[in-house]
Design a protein around this motif. Structure first.
Motif, PDB file in Angstrom:
ATOM      1  N   ASP A  16     -46.973  13.466 -23.693  1.00 33.80           N
ATOM      2  CA  ASP A  16     -45.809  14.341 -23.800  1.00 33.80           C
ATOM      3  C   ASP A  16     -45.839  15.339 -22.648  1.00 33.80           C
ATOM      4  N   PHE A  17     -44.709  15.960 -22.365  1.00 30.37           N
ATOM      5  CA  PHE A  17     -44.620  16.908 -21.256  1.00 30.37           C
ATOM      6  C   PHE A  17     -44.107  18.252 -21.750  1.00 30.37           C
ATOM      7  N   ARG A  18     -44.330  19.276 -20.937  1.00 26.30           N
ATOM      8  CA  ARG A  18     -43.908  20.623 -21.295  1.00 26.30           C
ATOM      9  C   ARG A  18     -42.559  20.943 -20.657  1.00 26.30           C
ATOM     10  N   VAL A  19     -41.765  21.745 -21.379  1.00 29.79           N
ATOM     11  CA  VAL A  19     -40.531  22.311 -20.840  1.00 29.79           C
ATOM     12  C   VAL A  19     -40.592  23.810 -21.081  1.00 29.79           C
ATOM     13  N   VAL A  20     -40.337  24.589 -20.039  1.00 30.50           N
ATOM     14  CA  VAL A  20     -40.235  26.042 -20.153  1.00 30.50           C
ATOM     15  C   VAL A  20     -38.754  26.369 -20.306  1.00 30.50           C
ATOM     16  N   VAL A  21     -38.396  27.002 -21.423  1.00 33.53           N
ATOM     17  CA  VAL A  21     -37.000  27.345 -21.680  1.00 33.53           C
ATOM     18  C   VAL A  21     -36.618  28.559 -20.837  1.00 33.53           C
ATOM     19  N   GLU A  22     -35.489  28.443 -20.158  1.00 34.68           N
ATOM     20  CA  GLU A  22     -34.904  29.575 -19.451  1.00 34.68           C
ATOM     21  C   GLU A  22     -33.677  30.079 -20.215  1.00 34.68           C
ATOM     22  N   SER A  23     -32.717  29.192 -20.456  1.00 34.87           N
ATOM     23  CA  SER A  23     -31.491  29.560 -21.171  1.00 34.87           C
ATOM     24  C   SER A  23     -31.469  28.825 -22.506  1.00 34.87           C
ATOM     25  N   PRO A  24     -31.571  29.552 -23.619  1.00 34.43           N
ATOM     26  CA  PRO A  24     -31.578  28.884 -24.914  1.00 34.43           C
ATOM     27  C   PRO A  24     -30.210  28.369 -25.330  1.00 34.43           C
ATOM     28  N   ARG A  25     -30.222  27.482 -26.270  1.00 31.22           N
ATOM     29  CA  ARG A  25     -28.993  26.952 -26.858  1.00 31.22           C
ATOM     30  C   ARG A  25     -28.090  28.123 -27.243  1.00 31.22           C
ATOM     31  N   GLY A  26     -26.802  28.010 -26.896  1.00 30.95           N
ATOM     32  CA  GLY A  26     -25.832  29.051 -27.229  1.00 30.95           C
ATOM     33  C   GLY A  26     -25.687  30.141 -26.183  1.00 30.95           C
ATOM     34  N   SER A  27     -26.592  30.187 -25.205  1.00 27.40           N
ATOM     35  CA  SER A  27     -26.510  31.215 -24.160  1.00 27.40           C
ATOM     36  C   SER A  27     -25.280  30.985 -23.297  1.00 27.40           C
ATOM     37  N   ARG A  28     -24.625  32.054 -22.926  1.00 29.62           N
ATOM     38  CA  ARG A  28     -23.441  31.965 -22.074  1.00 29.62           C
ATOM     39  C   ARG A  28     -23.760  32.357 -20.644  1.00 29.62           C
ATOM     40  N   VAL A  29     -25.053  32.566 -20.363  1.00 31.84           N
ATOM     41  CA  VAL A  29     -25.509  32.889 -19.015  1.00 31.84           C
ATOM     42  C   VAL A  29     -26.647  31.960 -18.632  1.00 31.84           C
ATOM     43  N   LYS A  30     -26.740  31.693 -17.325  1.00 37.64           N
ATOM     44  CA  LYS A  30     -27.856  30.911 -16.797  1.00 37.64           C
ATOM     45  C   LYS A  30     -28.950  31.905 -16.437  1.00 37.64           C
ATOM     46  N   LEU A  31     -30.109  31.718 -17.032  1.00 42.57           N
ATOM     47  CA  LEU A  31     -31.261  32.567 -16.768  1.00 42.57           C
ATOM     48  C   LEU A  31     -32.273  31.781 -15.952  1.00 42.57           C
ATOM     49  N   LYS A  32     -33.109  32.508 -15.186  1.00 38.44           N
ATOM     50  CA  LYS A  32     -34.145  31.862 -14.378  1.00 38.44           C
ATOM     51  C   LYS A  32     -35.428  32.661 -14.489  1.00 38.44           C
ATOM     52  N   VAL A  33     -36.555  31.947 -14.549  1.00 37.98           N
ATOM     53  CA  VAL A  33     -37.856  32.589 -14.498  1.00 37.98           C
ATOM     54  C   VAL A  33     -38.101  33.034 -13.065  1.00 37.98           C
ATOM     55  N   ASP A  34     -38.463  34.306 -12.888  1.00 39.43           N
ATOM     56  CA  ASP A  34     -38.827  34.853 -11.578  1.00 39.43           C
ATOM     57  C   ASP A  34     -40.346  34.998 -11.560  1.00 39.43           C
ATOM     58  N   PRO A  35     -41.060  34.018 -10.987  1.00 38.34           N
ATOM     59  CA  PRO A  35     -42.517  34.034 -11.045  1.00 38.34           C
ATOM     60  C   PRO A  35     -43.140  35.169 -10.229  1.00 38.34           C
ATOM     61  N   ASP A  36     -42.436  35.647  -9.218  1.00 37.51           N
ATOM     62  CA  ASP A  36     -42.985  36.718  -8.391  1.00 37.51           C
ATOM     63  C   ASP A  36     -43.080  38.035  -9.145  1.00 37.51           C
ATOM     64  N   HIS A  37     -42.178  38.232 -10.108  1.00 41.45           N
ATOM     65  CA  HIS A  37     -42.155  39.496 -10.844  1.00 41.45           C
ATOM     66  C   HIS A  37     -42.490  39.345 -12.321  1.00 41.45           C
ATOM     67  N   GLY A  38     -42.685  38.110 -12.779  1.00 39.07           N
ATOM     68  CA  GLY A  38     -43.072  37.881 -14.157  1.00 39.07           C
ATOM     69  C   GLY A  38     -41.997  38.204 -15.173  1.00 39.07           C
ATOM     70  N   VAL A  39     -40.741  37.973 -14.798  1.00 39.50           N
ATOM     71  CA  VAL A  39     -39.628  38.272 -15.696  1.00 39.50           C
ATOM     72  C   VAL A  39     -38.623  37.128 -15.683  1.00 39.50           C
ATOM     73  N   VAL A  40     -37.694  37.187 -16.637  1.00 35.04           N
ATOM     74  CA  VAL A  40     -36.551  36.285 -16.639  1.00 35.04           C
ATOM     75  C   VAL A  40     -35.385  37.072 -16.069  1.00 35.04           C
TER      76      VAL A  40
END
Length: 186
Positions: A16-40
């Motif tokens: 099996d493989f891993r998926v990191v969720v950025e934008s959950p079901r129902g979200s009306r915005v596209k979110l992105k993980v910012d690895p440089d700052h440790g935030v979404v």
């Protein structure tokens, strides 16, 4: 949240493989993980009337043709949260071509892996992309085109592939990321 989300091992011993969720079901915005700052961070709002039909994110430890981690959608009946890691199995993938963001005048693939949680009891009967109703697959195609309609990507749907093709794409993307790390270290 940290850069470690991008560097999680892609596969478990089970295959099996891993998926990191950025934008959950129902979200009306596209979110992105910012690895440089440790935030979404907020990437952009979706066009009016659109919301993510399922959890949306990326497969850690991979590089896609567009230079980002492989995109993934987790088909299940509940939303999670940004930064949640879901262990999945592949149903298939939607093949997508779009304008390159880095090379004007060129086209590139930006396929989307479609999976289900490996331990979700209500999705246990879903084993292949064909197990998703045709209407759901058609709505996913429409969603992906509409979600990028104002992004000047000129996305085109090329069709669906099964679980074996999705797994092969993931595996080849992992090898590419390892090769890049080795070449940058040497």
């Amino acid at each position: 949240m940290s850069a470690s989300l991008l560097n999680l091992p892609t596969f478990l011993d089970s295959g099996d493989f891993r998926v990191v969720v950025e934008s959950p079901r129902g979200s009306r915005v596209k979110l992105k993980v910012d690895p440089d700052h440790g935030v979404v961070t907020l990437s952009r709002p979706l066009p009016l009337g659109l919301a993510y039909p399922f959890d949306w994110g990326f497969i850690p430890g991979t590089y896609a043709a567009d230079g980002d981690p492989l995109d993934a959608m987790v088909c299940w009946d509940v939303p999670s949260f940004p930064g949640v890691v879901i262990v999945c199995r592949a149903l298939g993938m939607l093949k997508v071509e779009q304008d390159s963001k880095d090379r004007p005048g060129h086209r590139e693939r930006n396929d989307r892996v479609i999976g289900v949680p490996a331990s979700a009891p209500r999705q246990g009967e879903l084993n292949a992309i064909e197990d998703l109703p045709g209407r759901v697959r058609a709505e996913l195609e429409k969603f992906f085109l509409d979600a990028t309609a104002f992004e000047r990507k000129n996305a085109v749907i090329l069709g669906w592939e099964g679980a074996q093709s999705a797994e092969a794409l993931i595996r080849s993307s992992v090898r590419t990321s390892v090769a890049r790390e080795l070449s940058s270290a040497g």
